[in-house]
Design a protein around this motif. Structure first.
Motif, PDB file in Angstrom:
ATOM      1  N   LYS A 122       0.833  -1.199   0.000  1.00 33.64           N
ATOM      2  CA  LYS A 122       0.000   0.000   0.000  1.00 33.64           C
ATOM      3  C   LYS A 122       0.874   1.257   0.000  1.00 33.64           C
ATOM      4  O   LYS A 122       1.915   1.294   0.655  1.00 33.64           O
ATOM      5  CB  LYS A 122      -0.908   0.004   1.231  1.00 33.64           C
ATOM      6  CG  LYS A 122      -1.828  -1.205   1.310  1.00 33.64           C
ATOM      7  CD  LYS A 122      -2.526  -1.268   2.653  1.00 33.64           C
ATOM      8  CE  LYS A 122      -3.347  -2.551   2.774  1.00 33.64           C
ATOM      9  NZ  LYS A 122      -3.943  -2.688   4.128  1.00 33.64           N
TER      10      LYS A 122
ATOM     11  N   LYS B 268       1.115   4.418   1.460  1.00 34.23           N
ATOM     12  CA  LYS B 268       0.632   5.302   2.516  1.00 34.23           C
ATOM     13  C   LYS B 268       1.798   5.712   3.409  1.00 34.23           C
ATOM     14  O   LYS B 268       2.922   5.225   3.255  1.00 34.23           O
ATOM     15  CB  LYS B 268      -0.468   4.635   3.341  1.00 34.23           C
ATOM     16  CG  LYS B 268      -0.062   3.359   4.058  1.00 34.23           C
ATOM     17  CD  LYS B 268      -1.269   2.780   4.796  1.00 34.23           C
ATOM     18  CE  LYS B 268      -0.915   1.499   5.538  1.00 34.23           C
ATOM     19  NZ  LYS B 268      -2.082   0.927   6.245  1.00 34.23           N
ATOM     20  N   THR B 269       1.538   6.595   4.348  1.00 30.93           N
ATOM     21  CA  THR B 269       2.602   7.113   5.207  1.00 30.93           C
ATOM     22  C   THR B 269       2.684   6.328   6.511  1.00 30.93           C
ATOM     23  O   THR B 269       1.747   5.630   6.914  1.00 30.93           O
ATOM     24  CB  THR B 269       2.362   8.594   5.543  1.00 30.93           C
ATOM     25  OG1 THR B 269       1.084   8.711   6.182  1.00 30.93           O
ATOM     26  CG2 THR B 269       2.384   9.440   4.282  1.00 30.93           C
TER      27      THR B 269
ATOM     28  N   GLN C 286      -0.630   2.891  10.920  1.00 30.97           N
ATOM     29  CA  GLN C 286       0.443   3.715  10.360  1.00 30.97           C
ATOM     30  C   GLN C 286       1.470   4.154  11.405  1.00 30.97           C
ATOM     31  O   GLN C 286       2.293   5.021  11.141  1.00 30.97           O
ATOM     32  CB  GLN C 286      -0.156   4.941   9.653  1.00 30.97           C
ATOM     33  CG  GLN C 286      -0.971   4.564   8.419  1.00 30.97           C
ATOM     34  CD  GLN C 286      -1.678   5.735   7.789  1.00 30.97           C
ATOM     35  OE1 GLN C 286      -2.902   5.852   7.835  1.00 30.97           O
ATOM     36  NE2 GLN C 286      -0.916   6.635   7.179  1.00 30.97           N
TER      37      GLN C 286
END
Length: 377
Positions: A316, A318-319, A346
């Motif tokens: 994925k 994302k951060t 996350q």
């Protein structure tokens, strides 16, 4: 019976390394893996982790044969399936005793000693990449305080000077003028690499390889940093980039790499190319972040080492924030503390909550050191 349904006993052979926390975090996600740890340091906070089945303190003996005898006893008594070193020193130690240690066949897959030592040494790696035409910064070797004035004058400035071997951005200097570099050269006897400063940005690629072929990877770019210069990022964003991956594929193939690696690169905005800076031939600080976006390198490393074929994994984009990054982020946006999905998926916060004792002990130890420094000054 597949490996996912079979109970597997793993022995981490260098549990004194700080990355033990992230590695155990990743392994805790695999219910069929039982984790054993050997450490030369008996005061490791992670020895109290609920995710470690058994922790063994085996001191560093003058004779390595005694250490291996202790290791062999642990392997036999606990029916260990696989020995997994997590640090460069731990890997080098096992590689150096490959021909004398009978249980070396139980280790995770590793690169040959020749290529491994070449890959993790910045000076030797620079020469190797030049030979194989792999994009990298212009590099000079500084050894025993010797580099000719002519070479210094031919360098473009600013330039970066870093130890041939080192971690976490330690010992790195940046010089804007030839005179500054010349003064530094006269004061050191260690081996350094001098590299041109590249206009652009840092970006990393984490890989699991077998015989030079990449089996799994993630690409990540820093988004949050501490104040300390050259320190690893405390926040990262995951992305895909085929041009970068092509460079890393060529590099890993040239070294016939087997095992894990974290490759530091820099995007050169002047030439629109990705250039390899160095290889960290071990687990890395954001390996838990890779796990949260879909690539559990620790689990995959074990499965590949035991002979399982692994299909390509999509991760994925994302951060991710480390605990330090999370604290910094919450100071700016306090309401983020109520975003439980973000905190769980996350950040490593939920892992710390589920396994609190090592976190508490690390905090206590750190506080004790800080107080001791303040009262001694």
């Amino acid at each position: 019976m597949g490996l996912k349904s079979k109970n597997i006993s793993i022995l981490i052979s260098d549990g004194e390394h700080p990355l033990l926390t992230q590695v155990v975090y990743c392994l805790s996600k695999s219910s069929n893996i039982r984790v054993y740890v050997v450490s030369k340091n008996d005061k490791v906070p992670m020895k109290h982790s609920r995710y470690i089945h058994k922790f063994f303190h085996v001191p560093e003996f003058e004779n390595s044969e005694k250490w291996f005898n202790h290791l062999d006893g642990i392997i036999e008594k606990n029916d260990i399936d696989l020995v997994m070193p997590i640090s460069e020193d731990g890997i080098l130690f096992l590689l150096d005793h490959k021909n004398s240690w009978d249980n070396f066949n139980k280790t995770t897959i590793l690169t040959s000693s020749e290529f491994y030592k070449k890959g993790i040494n910045k000076a030797e790696l620079a020469q190797h990449m030049k030979t194989f035409d792999i994009p990298c910064p212009s590099t000079y070797i500084l050894k025993n305080s010797t580099i000719a004035d002519g070479n210094i004058k031919s360098l473009s400035f600013p330039c970066i000077v870093k130890p041939a071997s080192g971690i976490s951005g330690e010992g790195i200097h940046i010089f804007k003028e030839p005179s500054e570099l010349k003064d530094f050269v006269l004061t050191t006897s260690k081996t350094y690499v001098i590299q041109e400063f590249i206009n652009g940005y840092d970006i990393d690629c984490s890989v699991l390889c077998k015989d030079g072929q990449i089996i799994a990877n993630t690409i990540q770019k820093g988004s949050e940093y501490e104040n300390r210069r050259f320190a690893p990022p405390i926040g990262i964003g995951f992305l895909y980039n085929e041009d970068l991956l092509d460079v890393v594929k060529k590099l890993m193939k040239s070294l016939q790499w087997s095992g894990l690696a974290h490759i530091d690169l820099r995007f050169d905005s002047d030439t629109n190319t990705f250039k390899v800076i160095e290889i960290n031939g071990r687990f890395w600080g954001s390996v838990d972040a890779s796990m949260l976006v879909g690539v559990n390198f620790a689990d995959l490393y074990i499965r590949v080492s035991l002979g399982e074929n692994v299909e390509q994994i999509n991760y994925k984009t994302k951060t991710y924030l480390s605990l330090k990054g999370l604290v910094k982020h919450i100071k700016r946006a306090p309401l983020k503390v109520f975003n439980f999905s973000f905190l769980k998926n996350q950040t490593p916060l939920f892992f710390s909550i589920k396994d609190p004792l090592p976190v508490i002990l690390r905090f206590v130890n750190r506080t004790r050191v800080i107080l001791a420094q303040r009262f001694s000054s």
